[in-house]
Design a protein around this motif. Structure first.
Motif, PDB file in Angstrom:
ATOM      1  N   ARG A   1      19.863  22.395  -8.223  1.00  0.00           N
ATOM      2  CA  ARG A   1      18.811  22.738  -9.185  1.00  0.00           C
ATOM      3  C   ARG A   1      18.880  21.858 -10.425  1.00  0.00           C
ATOM      4  N   VAL A   2      20.088  21.562 -10.876  1.00  0.00           N
ATOM      5  CA  VAL A   2      20.245  20.626 -11.993  1.00  0.00           C
ATOM      6  C   VAL A   2      19.767  19.241 -11.568  1.00  0.00           C
ATOM      7  N   TYR A   3      20.085  18.860 -10.337  1.00  0.00           N
ATOM      8  CA  TYR A   3      19.652  17.562  -9.818  1.00  0.00           C
ATOM      9  C   TYR A   3      18.123  17.461  -9.823  1.00  0.00           C
ATOM     10  N   ALA A   4      17.447  18.515  -9.362  1.00  0.00           N
ATOM     11  CA  ALA A   4      15.987  18.507  -9.338  1.00  0.00           C
ATOM     12  C   ALA A   4      15.408  18.458 -10.752  1.00  0.00           C
ATOM     13  N   LEU A   5      15.988  19.216 -11.680  1.00  0.00           N
ATOM     14  CA  LEU A   5      15.505  19.228 -13.060  1.00  0.00           C
ATOM     15  C   LEU A   5      15.589  17.840 -13.688  1.00  0.00           C
TER      16      LEU A   5
ATOM     17  N   ALA B   1      15.566  15.029 -12.183  1.00  0.00           N
ATOM     18  CA  ALA B   1      14.618  14.122 -11.529  1.00  0.00           C
ATOM     19  C   ALA B   1      13.198  14.296 -12.061  1.00  0.00           C
ATOM     20  N   TYR B   2      12.858  15.505 -12.519  1.00  0.00           N
ATOM     21  CA  TYR B   2      11.479  15.791 -12.907  1.00  0.00           C
ATOM     22  C   TYR B   2      11.221  15.717 -14.411  1.00  0.00           C
ATOM     23  N   VAL B   3      12.251  15.888 -15.249  1.00  0.00           N
ATOM     24  CA  VAL B   3      12.021  16.044 -16.683  1.00  0.00           C
ATOM     25  C   VAL B   3      11.424  14.794 -17.322  1.00  0.00           C
ATOM     26  N   GLY B   4      11.700  13.625 -16.767  1.00  0.00           N
ATOM     27  CA  GLY B   4      11.163  12.397 -17.341  1.00  0.00           C
ATOM     28  C   GLY B   4       9.645  12.329 -17.291  1.00  0.00           C
ATOM     29  N   PHE B   5       9.042  12.895 -16.252  1.00  0.00           N
ATOM     30  CA  PHE B   5       7.582  12.880 -16.135  1.00  0.00           C
ATOM     31  C   PHE B   5       6.950  13.648 -17.295  1.00  0.00           C
ATOM     32  N   LEU B   6       7.510  14.807 -17.616  1.00  0.00           N
ATOM     33  CA  LEU B   6       6.989  15.611 -18.722  1.00  0.00           C
ATOM     34  C   LEU B   6       7.197  14.908 -20.061  1.00  0.00           C
ATOM     35  N   ALA B   7       8.365  14.283 -20.242  1.00  0.00           N
ATOM     36  CA  ALA B   7       8.660  13.610 -21.511  1.00  0.00           C
ATOM     37  C   ALA B   7       7.670  12.477 -21.773  1.00  0.00           C
ATOM     38  N   VAL B   8       7.374  11.674 -20.764  1.00  0.00           N
ATOM     39  CA  VAL B   8       6.430  10.570 -20.942  1.00  0.00           C
ATOM     40  C   VAL B   8       5.027  11.092 -21.213  1.00  0.00           C
ATOM     41  N   LEU B   9       4.648  12.162 -20.522  1.00  0.00           N
ATOM     42  CA  LEU B   9       3.330  12.760 -20.756  1.00  0.00           C
ATOM     43  C   LEU B   9       3.196  13.216 -22.207  1.00  0.00           C
ATOM     44  N   LEU B  10       4.229  13.884 -22.733  1.00  0.00           N
ATOM     45  CA  LEU B  10       4.207  14.320 -24.123  1.00  0.00           C
ATOM     46  C   LEU B  10       4.158  13.126 -25.072  1.00  0.00           C
ATOM     47  N   ALA B  11       4.909  12.078 -24.762  1.00  0.00           N
ATOM     48  CA  ALA B  11       4.926  10.890 -25.615  1.00  0.00           C
ATOM     49  C   ALA B  11       3.548  10.238 -25.683  1.00  0.00           C
ATOM     50  N   VAL B  12       2.841  10.206 -24.564  1.00  0.00           N
ATOM     51  CA  VAL B  12       1.496   9.628 -24.548  1.00  0.00           C
ATOM     52  C   VAL B  12       0.518  10.513 -25.304  1.00  0.00           C
TER      53      VAL B  12
END
Length: 312
Positions: free
Chosen positions: A235-239, A241-252
């Protein structure tokens, strides 16, 4: 020692984990601050690669010397398998460290003392990661330190050396006080940008430890998956892997990154598939490469997006 064996000793195939964060930090400096210094960038690139190769070779040397499993020592570790002289390996390590240090000093002379402090912190963590009585790599801290040093430290330094002093952070000396100041908005913007390399680099380390769980137990390496257990580790591995997508979306959304950075979202379906594939079967020969593929996909598309934003 032949060139192919040297490249295996320093695991040259893994250096994308340094080059991509370096590219992200450099392009962030250009896109956000409109700053670029070719000489500083070149010096840092060579110093960074030398130090990265040094730490990898040191890791292989320490694993060889401290191995409890004879099969691993003689048949798996490159030093035993290729019958390399440990003294020769030590001299190569010292040479790469000296080269990286010399280039770092030149970079400090061209910039300021804050680069020295950041570089010293990265050097210390990189060496203590594999060397000493209690290396960080043999503790449940490897993922944290590798992610922070490579995913955050490299982009921050790559950004800092390309812009005017004080635009991001600055260290003011005035005896007897020392003041660290910075642009809070710029720091948040760079922080959001660095989440992707931090998370994916930590995830490669986590995947490596998940796949090597039995071997690590035989060699007395107490890694993070041993503490997380079979329920939390995937579950930590999956988190991560996915958290970067949200971070970039927020940055944009907040204007920290150009909209081209959203190219990273194209990797989402393949990353999901790779995550599920690895979690079902965490194996070095069969599925570990999917973690590396995720790192290259996410950081590569983010780099491409930043580059397109700069050009267009």
């Amino acid at each position: 020692m032949t060139l192919p064996i040297f490249l295996e000793l320093v695991e040259i195939r893994t250096k994308l984990a340094s080059i991509l964060p370096f590219a992200i930090g450099t392009l962030f400096a250009v896109s956000y601050f409109h700053g670029f210094d070719a000489v500083n960038t070149g010096l840092f690139l060579v110093a960074m690669l030398l130090f990265d190769m040094m730490t990898t070779a040191l890791n292989n040397l320490m694993d060889y010397r401290k191995a409890k499993d004879e099969h691993y020592q003689q048949a798996v570790n490159v030093i035993g398998r290729e019958q390399l002289n440990p003294k020769l390996v030590s001299r190569i390590i010292i040479g790469m460290l000296a080269g990286a240090s010399l280039l770092g000093i030149v970079l400090v002379v061209r910039t300021d003392w804050l680069v020295l402090l950041m570089g010293m912190a990265c050097f210390a963590i990189g060496i203590l990661y594999t060397w000493g009585p209690l290396p960080l790599s043999r503790l449940p801290l490897g993922e944290i330190f590798s992610g922070v040093v490579m995913g955050l430290g490299i982009p921050v330094i790559a950004t800092y050396i390309n812009i005017a002093p004080g635009k991001l952070i600055a260290l003011d000396w005035g005896w007897p006080t020392i003041v660290l100041r910075g642009d809070f908005i710029a720091i948040i913007a760079l922080g959001l940008t660095c989440i992707t390399p931090m998370a994916t680099i930590a995830n490669v380390m986590l995947a490596n430890n998940m796949a090597d769980l039995e071997e690590d137990e035989r060699n007395h390496r107490h890694t993070l998956p041993m503490y997380l257990g079979h329920w939390w580790a995937p579950r930590v591995y999956a988190l991560l892997a996915y958290v970067g997508f949200l971070a970039v979306l927020l940055a944009v959304v907040f204007g920290a990154l150009p909209s081209w950075a959203l190219l990273i979202e194209l990797a989402w379906p393949l990353v999901i598939r790779n995550v599920h594939r690895f979690i079902r079967d965490p194996s070095k020969p069969r599925t570990f490469h999917t973690a590396v593929v995720n790192l290259v996909l996410e950081n590569g598309l983010l780099t491409l997006g930043l580059g397109m934003g700069v050009l267009l």
